[in-house]
Design a protein around this motif. Structure first.
Motif, mmCIF file in Angstrom:
data_model
loop_
_atom_site.group_PDB
_atom_site.id
_atom_site.type_symbol
_atom_site.label_atom_id
_atom_site.label_comp_id
_atom_site.label_asym_id
_atom_site.label_seq_id
_atom_site.Cartn_x
_atom_site.Cartn_y
_atom_site.Cartn_z
ATOM 1 N N PHE A 164 0.848 -1.186 0.000
ATOM 2 C CA PHE A 164 0.000 0.000 0.000
ATOM 3 C C PHE A 164 0.882 1.234 0.000
ATOM 4 O O PHE A 164 1.952 1.253 0.615
ATOM 5 N N HIS A 165 0.402 2.264 -0.673
ATOM 6 C CA HIS A 165 0.949 3.604 -0.503
ATOM 7 C C HIS A 165 -0.239 4.509 -0.234
ATOM 8 O O HIS A 165 -1.211 4.506 -0.992
ATOM 9 N N PHE B 195 -6.241 3.095 -10.203
ATOM 10 C CA PHE B 195 -4.959 2.413 -10.187
ATOM 11 C C PHE B 195 -4.828 1.401 -9.062
ATOM 12 O O PHE B 195 -3.876 0.636 -9.027
ATOM 13 N N SER B 196 -5.744 1.387 -8.140
ATOM 14 C CA SER B 196 -5.664 0.468 -7.013
ATOM 15 C C SER B 196 -6.309 -0.862 -7.395
ATOM 16 O O SER B 196 -7.320 -0.905 -8.104
ATOM 17 N N PRO C 133 -5.974 4.776 0.385
ATOM 18 C CA PRO C 133 -4.850 3.845 0.423
ATOM 19 C C PRO C 133 -4.830 3.086 -0.905
ATOM 20 O O PRO C 133 -5.806 2.437 -1.275
ATOM 21 N N MET C 134 -3.762 3.225 -1.639
ATOM 22 C CA MET C 134 -3.645 2.619 -2.959
ATOM 23 C C MET C 134 -2.916 1.284 -2.842
ATOM 24 O O MET C 134 -1.805 1.224 -2.304
ATOM 25 N N ARG D 7 -13.794 -0.462 -2.446
ATOM 26 C CA ARG D 7 -12.626 0.417 -2.368
ATOM 27 C C ARG D 7 -12.058 0.375 -0.958
ATOM 28 O O ARG D 7 -12.798 0.237 0.019
ATOM 29 N N PHE D 8 -10.746 0.450 -0.889
ATOM 30 C CA PHE D 8 -10.093 0.571 0.409
ATOM 31 C C PHE D 8 -10.272 2.002 0.887
ATOM 32 O O PHE D 8 -10.342 2.935 0.100
ATOM 33 N N LEU D 9 -10.357 2.161 2.200
ATOM 34 C CA LEU D 9 -10.391 3.491 2.786
ATOM 35 C C LEU D 9 -9.666 3.461 4.120
ATOM 36 O O LEU D 9 -9.414 2.402 4.682
ATOM 37 N N ILE D 10 -9.326 4.646 4.579
ATOM 38 C CA ILE D 10 -8.609 4.802 5.843
ATOM 39 C C ILE D 10 -9.581 5.262 6.925
ATOM 40 O O ILE D 10 -10.364 6.183 6.713
#
Length: 131
Positions: free
Chosen positions: A30-31, A99-100, A42-43, A108-111
């Protein structure tokens, strides 16, 4: 038990998705994006597809139940704003960033973040005093 000095964690749902994505793409990383287009997402990339270097901070590695943990990175400039937070990578339904790796899967990922305690911050500072 979670590492008391870890700056990152992962939800159970996100860990399960990471296991599936690893099966499809191999080891992951992850970046934490700070760009205008992806907001602060978070990609997730195949490990090594996003080049990290001296301008990045390694926040930790996520144990998702695989042989190899998933490393999490953030730019130093963004870290200067987020250094007082603990991040948890989660997943929700919805369109992810283009791009993830999760984007084609309808999630989708999230923080999710929280402020660190004074004790956590002091422990982080002591750990990195020699850096």
């Amino acid at each position: 038990m979670p590492d008391p000095l870890s700056r990152v964690a992962v939800s159970g749902e996100a860990a399960e998705l990471l296991r599936r994505l690893t099966g499809l793409h191999g080891p992951l990383m992850f970046h934490q994006s700070g760009g205008c287009c992806d907001g602060s997402s978070p990609m997730c990339y195949p490990d090594g597809d996003f080049i990290v270097g001296p301008a990045d901070v390694h926040l930790g590695a996520l144990d998702v139940g695989l042989e190899r943990p998933v490393p999490v990175w953030m730019s130093k400039a963004q870290f200067a704003y987020w250094e007082h937070t603990h991040l948890t990578i989660d997943v929700v339904k919805g369109r992810g960033a283009g791009f993830s790796l999760e984007a084609p899967h309808g999630v989708r990922f999230l923080i999710r973040s929280r402020l660190v305690t004074d004790e956590e911050y002091e422990a982080y500072a002591a750990e990195h005093a020699a850096d």
